[in-house]
Design an enzyme around this catalytic site. Sequence first.
Site, short mmCIF file in Angstrom:
data_model
loop_
_atom_site.label_atom_id
_atom_site.label_comp_id
_atom_site.label_asym_id
_atom_site.label_seq_id
_atom_site.Cartn_x
_atom_site.Cartn_y
_atom_site.Cartn_z
N THR A 121 34.49 2.96 -0.43
CA THR A 121 35.19 4.15 0.06
C THR A 121 35.75 4.98 -1.09
OG1 THR A 121 37.23 4.81 1.22
CG2 THR A 121 37.20 2.61 0.31
N ASP A 122 35.90 6.28 -0.83
CA ASP A 122 36.53 7.16 -1.84
C ASP A 122 38.01 6.83 -2.02
OD1 ASP A 122 37.46 8.14 0.61
OD2 ASP A 122 36.79 10.21 0.27
N GLU A 123 38.59 6.07 -1.09
CA GLU A 123 40.03 5.77 -1.18
C GLU A 123 40.38 4.91 -2.39
OE1 GLU A 123 41.98 4.48 2.31
OE2 GLU A 123 40.92 5.87 3.60
N TYR A 148 44.60 -1.71 2.48
CA TYR A 148 43.15 -1.56 2.73
C TYR A 148 42.42 -1.10 1.47
CZ TYR A 148 38.88 1.00 3.85
OH TYR A 148 37.59 1.48 3.82
N SER A 150 43.27 -1.01 -1.61
CA SER A 150 43.34 -1.88 -2.79
C SER A 150 42.38 -3.06 -2.65
CB SER A 150 44.77 -2.35 -3.05
OG SER A 150 45.25 -3.09 -1.96
N LYS A 152 39.52 -2.88 -1.01
CA LYS A 152 38.19 -2.30 -1.26
C LYS A 152 37.97 -2.11 -2.76
CE LYS A 152 35.42 -1.24 1.26
NZ LYS A 152 34.32 -1.98 1.94
N LYS A 203 47.72 13.36 18.60
CA LYS A 203 48.85 12.97 17.74
C LYS A 203 48.51 13.20 16.28
CE LYS A 203 50.78 11.17 21.47
NZ LYS A 203 51.30 12.20 22.36
N LEU A 204 49.31 14.07 15.65
CA LEU A 204 49.08 14.42 14.25
C LEU A 204 50.16 13.76 13.40
CD1 LEU A 204 47.09 16.29 12.76
CD2 LEU A 204 48.71 18.15 13.12
N TYR A 205 49.76 13.00 12.38
CA TYR A 205 50.74 12.37 11.50
C TYR A 205 51.40 13.44 10.63
CZ TYR A 205 48.51 7.78 12.37
OH TYR A 205 48.00 6.64 12.93
P1 NAD Z 1 34.57 -0.78 11.40
O1 NAD Z 1 35.95 -1.33 11.39
O2 NAD Z 1 34.16 0.16 12.47
O3 NAD Z 1 33.52 -2.00 11.45
C1 NAD Z 1 33.67 -3.14 10.67
C2 NAD Z 1 32.71 -4.21 11.22
O4 NAD Z 1 32.83 -5.37 10.36
C3 NAD Z 1 33.04 -4.66 12.64
O5 NAD Z 1 31.86 -4.75 13.41
C4 NAD Z 1 33.67 -6.04 12.45
O6 NAD Z 1 33.45 -6.92 13.56
C5 NAD Z 1 32.94 -6.52 11.19
N1 NAD Z 1 33.72 -7.53 10.46
C6 NAD Z 1 35.02 -7.47 10.12
N2 NAD Z 1 35.37 -8.61 9.45
C7 NAD Z 1 34.25 -9.37 9.37
C8 NAD Z 1 33.96 -10.65 8.80
N3 NAD Z 1 34.91 -11.37 8.18
N4 NAD Z 1 32.70 -11.11 8.90
C9 NAD Z 1 31.73 -10.40 9.52
N5 NAD Z 1 31.95 -9.21 10.10
C10 NAD Z 1 33.20 -8.70 10.02
O7 NAD Z 1 34.36 -0.17 9.97
P2 NAD Z 1 33.54 1.14 9.53
O8 NAD Z 1 34.40 2.33 9.66
O9 NAD Z 1 32.21 1.11 10.16
O10 NAD Z 1 33.38 0.84 7.96
C11 NAD Z 1 32.26 0.09 7.49
C12 NAD Z 1 32.32 0.03 5.98
O11 NAD Z 1 32.26 1.35 5.45
C13 NAD Z 1 33.58 -0.60 5.42
O12 NAD Z 1 33.23 -1.38 4.30
C14 NAD Z 1 34.43 0.59 5.00
O13 NAD Z 1 35.28 0.25 3.94
C15 NAD Z 1 33.35 1.56 4.57
N6 NAD Z 1 33.69 2.99 4.65
C16 NAD Z 1 34.15 3.52 5.83
C17 NAD Z 1 34.37 4.90 5.93
C18 NAD Z 1 34.84 5.54 7.21
O14 NAD Z 1 35.06 6.75 7.24
N7 NAD Z 1 34.97 4.80 8.32
C19 NAD Z 1 34.15 5.72 4.80
C20 NAD Z 1 33.71 5.14 3.59
C21 NAD Z 1 33.46 3.77 3.56
O1 DAU Z 2 37.95 8.09 3.11
C1 DAU Z 2 37.24 7.01 3.64
C2 DAU Z 2 38.13 6.24 4.60
O2 DAU Z 2 38.25 7.03 5.77
C3 DAU Z 2 37.56 4.86 4.94
O3 DAU Z 2 37.57 4.06 3.79
C4 DAU Z 2 38.40 4.18 6.04
O4 DAU Z 2 37.78 2.96 6.42
C5 DAU Z 2 38.47 5.10 7.23
O5 DAU Z 2 39.29 4.54 8.23
C6 DAU Z 2 39.02 6.47 6.81
O6 DAU Z 2 40.40 6.34 6.38
P1 DAU Z 2 41.52 7.40 6.82
O7 DAU Z 2 42.82 6.70 6.73
O8 DAU Z 2 41.33 8.68 6.11
O9 DAU Z 2 41.04 7.62 8.36
P2 DAU Z 2 41.86 7.74 9.74
O10 DAU Z 2 40.85 8.07 10.78
O11 DAU Z 2 42.74 6.57 9.99
O12 DAU Z 2 42.79 9.00 9.49
C7 DAU Z 2 42.26 10.25 9.07
C8 DAU Z 2 43.42 11.19 8.81
O13 DAU Z 2 44.06 11.51 10.06
C9 DAU Z 2 44.50 10.60 7.94
O14 DAU Z 2 45.06 11.64 7.13
C10 DAU Z 2 45.56 10.11 8.94
C11 DAU Z 2 45.44 11.12 10.06
N1 DAU Z 2 45.73 10.64 11.42
C12 DAU Z 2 45.16 9.48 11.86
C13 DAU Z 2 45.36 9.05 13.15
C14 DAU Z 2 44.75 7.75 13.65
C15 DAU Z 2 46.51 11.43 12.29
O15 DAU Z 2 47.02 12.51 11.91
N2 DAU Z 2 46.68 11.01 13.56
C16 DAU Z 2 46.16 9.84 14.04
O16 DAU Z 2 46.35 9.53 15.25
#
Ligand code: NAD
Ligand code: DAU
Length: 332
Positions: A121-123, A148, A150, A152, A203-205
């Site tokens: 992730t870019d985080e 989270y 940290s 990653k 809901k906006l944080y």
């Molecule tokens: P998600 O939470 O939707 O899915 C995670 C999946 O991993 C689930 O199916 C869960 O059952 C499985 N899982 C969790 N722990 C496990 C374990 N111990 N063994 C086997 N399976 C397990 O997550 P996502 O949003 O699809 O993210 C997937 C990957 O992409 C992550 O590595 C995340 O860091 C990365 N990523 C996510 C985003 C985003 O915007 N969501 C952006 C950049 C990178």
């Molecule tokens: O940047 C990549 C990351 O993006 C991934 O590594 C993470 O797995 C993925 O969950 C996502 O992280 P964010 O924390 O950016 O995503 P989230 O959807 O939780 O929140 C997006 C933004 O919206 C963030 O600034 C928090 C805000 N937010 C979130 C929720 C759930 C709100 O304002 N209201 C909400 O209800």
Amino acid sequence: MARLLVTGGAGFIGSNFVHHVLDHTDHDVVVLDKLTYAGNLASLDGLPADRFRFVQGDIADPTVVDELVGGVDAVVHYAAESHNDNSLHDPRPFLDTNIIGTYTLLEAVRRHEKRFHHISTDEVYGDLELDDPARFTEHTPYNPSSPYSSTKAGSDLLVRAWVRSFGVQATISNCSNNYGPYQHVEKFIPRQITNVIRGIRPKLYGAGENVRDWIHADDHSSAVLTILDRGVIGETYLIGADGEKNNKDVVELILTLMGQPADAYDHVTDRAGHDLRYAIDSTKLRTDLGWAPQYSDFEAGLAATIDWYRNNEAWWAPTKDGVEAFYASKGQ
Ligand code: NAD
Ligand code: DAU
């Protein structure tokens, strides 16, 4: 033709990747997924039985991991605990899966001499000021903010060490925020869409000025396939589609697309340590490997995502009430 082991393939981005691979290549896929609260087998419905197999198991279990890694050509590692808010309330599963799970996979690919691609992730880079002209590149120093991010960051560093010390054939990608079908309703965009469908105000944080750099999950999948095909071992590639938007603008666009007044949302308690802005410079991936995103129109992609949640209520409804009760208990 290759056999791919996709960890976390029942999650949001992993399931989008599995569909993309089966639709666009002749590779076979084995998914290893623990089916935590975030995994949903329904996201993998209808896949061809002669090219796809599902195994329920933990990536931190060396026995199941070793057996599966031995039978494939490459591992694409998506499995993770992925939600920042959860990591603030209970960090331990993030350490177990993101650190120990990644370590367990690295030891297996090392033993079996298999190709490994690590999804990150870019985080890991922390955040940027709103008015900073800079964007993250492969050279930005790591500076994660949450439990989270940290974990990653730690998992990325493990991959780099296993490449250098043990010659593991690995690449890493760090992607920005994904949107699209099959995303859990705890996350920002699906939470607001399903709130509107249910008659709950979005809901906006905080003030909602935080910026995220949105990319469609299908573009993330094509980028990962490109890196698997042509990526240089040991290299990191940033994945992004120039999609910077602040959260307020995204909520207002969702409300407008769903036929509601643009201001029909609530401000709620901000996230602790909330990263201000993410922005990706994906020049390396585009110029070195020739990748380009297909979803350039965020509004059209968001409208298609809204349609998906409207048409797939059975997929998300079982989790919605529990997620909202949890957020309500935190004032969010
Ligand atoms: P998600 O939470 O939707 O899915 C995670 C999946 O991993 C689930 O199916 C869960 O059952 C499985 N899982 C969790 N722990 C496990 C374990 N111990 N063994 C086997 N399976 C397990 O997550 P996502 O949003 O699809 O993210 C997937 C990957 O992409 C992550 O590595 C995340 O860091 C990365 N990523 C996510 C985003 C985003 O915007 N969501 C952006 C950049 C990178
Ligand atoms: O940047 C990549 C990351 O993006 C991934 O590594 C993470 O797995 C993925 O969950 C996502 O992280 P964010 O924390 O950016 O995503 P989230 O959807 O939780 O929140 C997006 C933004 O919206 C963030 O600034 C928090 C805000 N937010 C979130 C929720 C759930 C709100 O304002 N209201 C909400 O209800």
